[in-house]
Write a protein that holds these residues in place. Structure first.
Motif, mmCIF file in Angstrom:
data_model
loop_
_atom_site.group_PDB
_atom_site.id
_atom_site.type_symbol
_atom_site.label_atom_id
_atom_site.label_comp_id
_atom_site.label_asym_id
_atom_site.label_seq_id
_atom_site.Cartn_x
_atom_site.Cartn_y
_atom_site.Cartn_z
ATOM 1 N N VAL A 61 -7.760 -1.168 -1.459
ATOM 2 C CA VAL A 61 -7.659 -2.457 -0.764
ATOM 3 C C VAL A 61 -7.704 -3.587 -1.795
ATOM 4 N N ASP A 62 -8.614 -3.496 -2.761
ATOM 5 C CA ASP A 62 -8.678 -4.523 -3.807
ATOM 6 C C ASP A 62 -7.368 -4.606 -4.581
ATOM 7 N N LEU A 63 -6.773 -3.452 -4.876
ATOM 8 C CA LEU A 63 -5.491 -3.425 -5.578
ATOM 9 C C LEU A 63 -4.415 -4.131 -4.754
ATOM 10 N N VAL A 64 -4.359 -3.840 -3.472
ATOM 11 C CA VAL A 64 -3.382 -4.500 -2.603
ATOM 12 C C VAL A 64 -3.640 -6.004 -2.570
ATOM 13 N N ALA A 88 -2.863 8.082 -2.117
ATOM 14 C CA ALA A 88 -3.126 6.941 -1.239
ATOM 15 C C ALA A 88 -4.242 7.262 -0.249
ATOM 16 N N VAL A 89 -5.126 6.294 -0.060
ATOM 17 C CA VAL A 89 -6.171 6.367 0.957
ATOM 18 C C VAL A 89 -6.058 5.070 1.752
ATOM 19 N N TRP A 90 -5.807 5.168 3.049
ATOM 20 C CA TRP A 90 -5.651 3.973 3.869
ATOM 21 C C TRP A 90 -6.974 3.225 3.964
ATOM 22 N N PRO A 91 -6.942 1.942 4.255
ATOM 23 C CA PRO A 91 -8.141 1.105 4.204
ATOM 24 C C PRO A 91 -9.363 1.639 4.943
ATOM 25 N N LEU A 92 -9.188 2.342 6.029
ATOM 26 C CA LEU A 92 -10.329 2.880 6.759
ATOM 27 C C LEU A 92 -10.546 4.358 6.454
ATOM 28 N N GLY A 93 -9.846 4.853 5.428
ATOM 29 C CA GLY A 93 -9.891 6.275 5.120
ATOM 30 C C GLY A 93 -11.055 6.678 4.235
ATOM 31 N N PRO A 106 -12.113 9.126 0.725
ATOM 32 C CA PRO A 106 -13.451 8.568 0.502
ATOM 33 C C PRO A 106 -13.426 7.034 0.542
ATOM 34 N N ALA A 107 -14.467 6.478 1.103
ATOM 35 C CA ALA A 107 -14.538 5.038 1.332
ATOM 36 C C ALA A 107 -14.454 4.229 0.053
ATOM 37 N N ASP A 108 -15.045 4.723 -1.035
ATOM 38 C CA ASP A 108 -14.987 3.957 -2.287
ATOM 39 C C ASP A 108 -13.558 3.883 -2.816
ATOM 40 N N GLU A 109 -12.776 4.935 -2.637
ATOM 41 C CA GLU A 109 -11.373 4.911 -3.069
ATOM 42 C C GLU A 109 -10.553 4.017 -2.149
ATOM 43 N N ALA A 110 -10.826 4.061 -0.851
ATOM 44 C CA ALA A 110 -10.135 3.176 0.083
ATOM 45 C C ALA A 110 -10.397 1.721 -0.294
ATOM 46 N N HIS A 164 0.824 -1.206 0.000
ATOM 47 C CA HIS A 164 0.000 0.000 0.000
ATOM 48 C C HIS A 164 0.858 1.255 0.000
ATOM 49 N N SER A 165 2.008 1.201 0.670
ATOM 50 C CA SER A 165 2.879 2.379 0.734
ATOM 51 C C SER A 165 3.547 2.677 -0.609
#
Length: 178
Positions: free
Chosen positions: A59-62, A44-49, A51-55, A37-38
């Motif tokens: 997550v799917d990308l990771v 970057a939008v962290w998993p709980l960040g 906008p939620a749809d981008e987070a 993720h880094s």
């Protein structure tokens, strides 16, 4: 070759134990979801960040990258240890579907919310994870995983004892792991 998904809450010991576990196994690679993720330098939008749809998209990308790397290492005869916070059953299912037809071993470090909070607070400032949803995350994982995986209460275990316990689980006959 064995693929192990090592999960748990922030402060459970995933990073430390995953490194130790990989080092204990012959020909092993450790893959960290946080490291993947880094790699996102901008946007970057962290998993709980928000906008939620981008987070969720990230997550799917990771997860896709975790799966692809695990497959590549396993195909090259490496054992794989994945270090990843998996917050609930839906996320676990997404990751497992991407890894199909392989069936990774799931190990959950579960020392409890109090221990995770204390461990996180004791970290160097650069290593601390800004998180305060331990009880909710613990509940979400327990309810969502539906009994899947090996849950280990590591609250009174050292990092080496935890790695040894996982190694014994992966090799129940006591034989050295591949």
């Amino acid at each position: 070759m064995t693929i192990v998904i090592l999960t748990g809450m922030p402060g459970a010991g995933k990073s430390t134990v995953s490194r130790l576990l990989a080092a204990r196994r012959s020909r092993a690679a450790r893959i960290s979801a946080d490291d993947l993720h880094s790699m996102i330098v901008s946007g970057a939008v962290w998993p709980l960040g928000l906008p939620a749809d981008e987070a969720d998209r990230q997550v799917d990308l990771v997860y896709r990258n975790l799966s692809a790397l695990a497959e590549n290492f396993a195909d090259a005869d490496f054992n794989v240890v994945i270090d990843c916070v998996i917050p609930d059953g839906a996320h676990l299912q997404r990751l497992l579907e991407l890894m199909s037809p392989r069936s990774p071993e799931l190990v959950v470090l579960a020392p409890g919310a109090v221990t995770c909070r204390e461990r996180n607070a004791a970290r160097e400032a650069s290593e601390k994870f800004d998180f305060d949803g331990y009880e909710q995350l613990d509940e979400s994982m327990r309810a969502g995983f539906g009994g899947r995986g090996r849950w280990l209460d590591t609250s009174n275990l050292s990092k080496d004892e935890t790695a040894e316990l996982i190694e014994q689980y992966l090799s129940p006959d006591g034989a050295p792991s591949p």
